[in-house]
Design an enzyme around this catalytic site. Sequence first.
Site, PDB file in Angstrom:
ATOM      1  N   HIS A 124      74.238 -49.728  30.780  1.00  0.00           N
ATOM      2  CA  HIS A 124      73.313 -50.851  30.998  1.00  0.00           C
ATOM      3  C   HIS A 124      73.669 -51.656  32.241  1.00  0.00           C
ATOM      4  O   HIS A 124      73.273 -52.808  32.365  1.00  0.00           O
ATOM      5  CB  HIS A 124      73.268 -51.741  29.745  1.00  0.00           C
ATOM      6  CG  HIS A 124      72.621 -51.050  28.582  1.00  0.00           C
ATOM      7  ND1 HIS A 124      72.711 -51.493  27.284  1.00  0.00           N
ATOM      8  CD2 HIS A 124      71.866 -49.924  28.525  1.00  0.00           C
ATOM      9  CE1 HIS A 124      72.046 -50.663  26.485  1.00  0.00           C
ATOM     10  NE2 HIS A 124      71.534 -49.709  27.212  1.00  0.00           N
ATOM     11  N   CYS A 135      63.413 -55.029  49.075  1.00  0.00           N
ATOM     12  CA  CYS A 135      63.892 -54.095  50.125  1.00  0.00           C
ATOM     13  C   CYS A 135      65.094 -53.269  49.651  1.00  0.00           C
ATOM     14  O   CYS A 135      65.601 -52.441  50.392  1.00  0.00           O
ATOM     15  CB  CYS A 135      64.233 -54.858  51.412  1.00  0.00           C
ATOM     16  SG  CYS A 135      65.768 -55.809  51.321  1.00  0.00           S
ATOM     17  N   GLY A 197      81.816 -51.763  17.723  1.00  0.00           N
ATOM     18  CA  GLY A 197      81.097 -53.008  18.014  1.00  0.00           C
ATOM     19  C   GLY A 197      79.687 -52.822  18.529  1.00  0.00           C
ATOM     20  O   GLY A 197      79.282 -53.513  19.455  1.00  0.00           O
ATOM     21  N   ASN A 223      82.983 -51.485  13.007  1.00  0.00           N
ATOM     22  CA  ASN A 223      82.010 -52.553  13.243  1.00  0.00           C
ATOM     23  C   ASN A 223      82.124 -53.579  12.115  1.00  0.00           C
ATOM     24  O   ASN A 223      82.459 -53.227  10.990  1.00  0.00           O
ATOM     25  CB  ASN A 223      80.592 -51.946  13.232  1.00  0.00           C
ATOM     26  CG  ASN A 223      79.609 -52.761  14.051  1.00  0.00           C
ATOM     27  OD1 ASN A 223      79.823 -52.945  15.242  1.00  0.00           O
ATOM     28  ND2 ASN A 223      78.565 -53.266  13.438  1.00  0.00           N
TER      29      ASN A 223
HETATM   30  P1  NAD Z   1      74.642 -55.868  19.220  1.00  0.00           P
HETATM   31  O1  NAD Z   1      74.692 -57.352  19.518  1.00  0.00           O
HETATM   32  O2  NAD Z   1      73.333 -55.292  18.853  1.00  0.00           O
HETATM   33  O3  NAD Z   1      75.634 -55.523  18.037  1.00  0.00           O
HETATM   34  C1  NAD Z   1      76.963 -55.891  18.059  1.00  0.00           C
HETATM   35  C2  NAD Z   1      77.614 -55.405  16.785  1.00  0.00           C
HETATM   36  O4  NAD Z   1      78.987 -55.679  16.893  1.00  0.00           O
HETATM   37  C3  NAD Z   1      77.073 -56.091  15.548  1.00  0.00           C
HETATM   38  O5  NAD Z   1      76.706 -55.102  14.598  1.00  0.00           O
HETATM   39  C4  NAD Z   1      78.286 -56.920  15.053  1.00  0.00           C
HETATM   40  O6  NAD Z   1      78.415 -56.918  13.655  1.00  0.00           O
HETATM   41  C5  NAD Z   1      79.458 -56.191  15.672  1.00  0.00           C
HETATM   42  N1  NAD Z   1      80.611 -57.041  15.988  1.00  0.00           N
HETATM   43  C6  NAD Z   1      80.612 -58.312  16.478  1.00  0.00           C
HETATM   44  N2  NAD Z   1      81.874 -58.725  16.688  1.00  0.00           N
HETATM   45  C7  NAD Z   1      82.690 -57.698  16.314  1.00  0.00           C
HETATM   46  C8  NAD Z   1      84.097 -57.508  16.296  1.00  0.00           C
HETATM   47  N3  NAD Z   1      84.942 -58.486  16.688  1.00  0.00           N
HETATM   48  N4  NAD Z   1      84.580 -56.318  15.856  1.00  0.00           N
HETATM   49  C9  NAD Z   1      83.748 -55.336  15.442  1.00  0.00           C
HETATM   50  N5  NAD Z   1      82.400 -55.465  15.432  1.00  0.00           N
HETATM   51  C10 NAD Z   1      81.879 -56.620  15.881  1.00  0.00           C
HETATM   52  O7  NAD Z   1      75.302 -55.149  20.467  1.00  0.00           O
HETATM   53  P2  NAD Z   1      74.919 -53.775  21.156  1.00  0.00           P
HETATM   54  O8  NAD Z   1      74.739 -52.727  20.116  1.00  0.00           O
HETATM   55  O9  NAD Z   1      75.912 -53.601  22.225  1.00  0.00           O
HETATM   56  O10 NAD Z   1      73.498 -54.036  21.809  1.00  0.00           O
HETATM   57  C11 NAD Z   1      73.309 -55.232  22.538  1.00  0.00           C
HETATM   58  C12 NAD Z   1      72.752 -55.072  23.931  1.00  0.00           C
HETATM   59  O11 NAD Z   1      73.018 -56.297  24.598  1.00  0.00           O
HETATM   60  C13 NAD Z   1      73.441 -54.027  24.745  1.00  0.00           C
HETATM   61  O12 NAD Z   1      72.444 -53.345  25.400  1.00  0.00           O
HETATM   62  C14 NAD Z   1      74.304 -54.760  25.780  1.00  0.00           C
HETATM   63  O13 NAD Z   1      73.987 -54.292  27.073  1.00  0.00           O
HETATM   64  C15 NAD Z   1      73.853 -56.182  25.734  1.00  0.00           C
HETATM   65  N6  NAD Z   1      74.950 -57.180  25.609  1.00  0.00           N
HETATM   66  C16 NAD Z   1      76.126 -57.010  26.305  1.00  0.00           C
HETATM   67  C17 NAD Z   1      77.156 -57.924  26.155  1.00  0.00           C
HETATM   68  C18 NAD Z   1      78.434 -57.702  26.914  1.00  0.00           C
HETATM   69  O14 NAD Z   1      78.414 -57.075  27.976  1.00  0.00           O
HETATM   70  N7  NAD Z   1      79.596 -58.160  26.387  1.00  0.00           N
HETATM   71  C19 NAD Z   1      77.013 -59.042  25.318  1.00  0.00           C
HETATM   72  C20 NAD Z   1      75.799 -59.213  24.642  1.00  0.00           C
HETATM   73  C21 NAD Z   1      74.781 -58.244  24.786  1.00  0.00           C
HETATM   74 ZN    ZN Z   2      65.351 -57.855  50.506  1.00  0.00          ZN
END
Ligand code: NAD
Ligand code: ZN
Length: 256
Positions: A124, A135, A197, A223
């Site tokens: 992502h 551009c 996660g 998770n």
């Molecule tokens: P999501 O938010 O859909 O799911 C996160 C999962 O992680 C949840 O099911 C939650 O229960 C679990 N979780 C939270 N804390 C945890 C921990 N300490 N240990 C274990 N599990 C834990 O996240 P996703 O599936 O990555 O999808 C979200 C989208 O948002 C992605 O496309 C991503 O690009 C973007 N995003 C990225 C970030 C980042 O870069 N850190 C942050 C937020 C969202």
């Molecule tokens: Zn430009």
Amino acid sequence: MTREIQESLNQAADLLSQAKRAIAFTGAGISTASGIPDFRSPDCGLWNNVNPLAVASMYGFRQNPQAFFDWIRPLARLMLDALPNPAHYALAEWESKGILKGIITQNIDMLHTRAGNKNVYELHGHLREATCIHCFSVYPAAPLIAQFLEDGLVPRCPKCGSVIKPNLILFGEQLPMRELMAAKEAARKADLVLIIGSSLEVFPASDIPMLALRNGAKIIIINLESTNFDSLAHLVIQADAAVALPQIVHCMELSK
Ligand code: NAD
Ligand code: ZN
């Protein structure tokens, strides 16, 4: 930690020790212990009063870039201030020892590379660079982000005056082709996938571990809450990744 979880961590350590081509597939949950909220946790506030398709889609970005930048501003600040946590470091240690072949991540926070992992497929995108939407000139993102954190203004291209977008993938955008192909290749070859996660609700990224499964890989899900893919996994560990992963490192050291 319950006895049941401790046993699962021991099993995970065994599976990882036996694997020849283990990979990790990570989501926002691996970075919550670094202070970056995931998108789906209640009360994190990131999606409150926001329609994702309006603010975080390519269409929404073109219509109203200021709304996108206003929304991402607190998240960008958290990401730049964040440090890798013990879960990121466990994956870096496994890669350096040849136990893990690579990480496919949905995260844009760059914490895997900052922890020391080399083979990271950022499906992502990331916040290292930004691109003019007119551009296509590419700029290092750090000075642009620093400026916009200070003044809140939409960054503009010095060459053509159009809006500059960080190189992260918005809803409605194609995933970066080279990363996607390399991630699929790693998944096809994998014999074990550690899913860490991720709610596994964002498609097409969530299909990649399934590609590995279809090719015979074992799946471990770590998770905090259950996912729709739990029934397909060989092992499901409902625990905090920042606690569970160092525990698996510890179990592997004990069984040497
Ligand atoms: P999501 O938010 O859909 O799911 C996160 C999962 O992680 C949840 O099911 C939650 O229960 C679990 N979780 C939270 N804390 C945890 C921990 N300490 N240990 C274990 N599990 C834990 O996240 P996703 O599936 O990555 O999808 C979200 C989208 O948002 C992605 O496309 C991503 O690009 C973007 N995003 C990225 C970030 C980042 O870069 N850190 C942050 C937020 C969202
Ligand atoms: Zn430009």
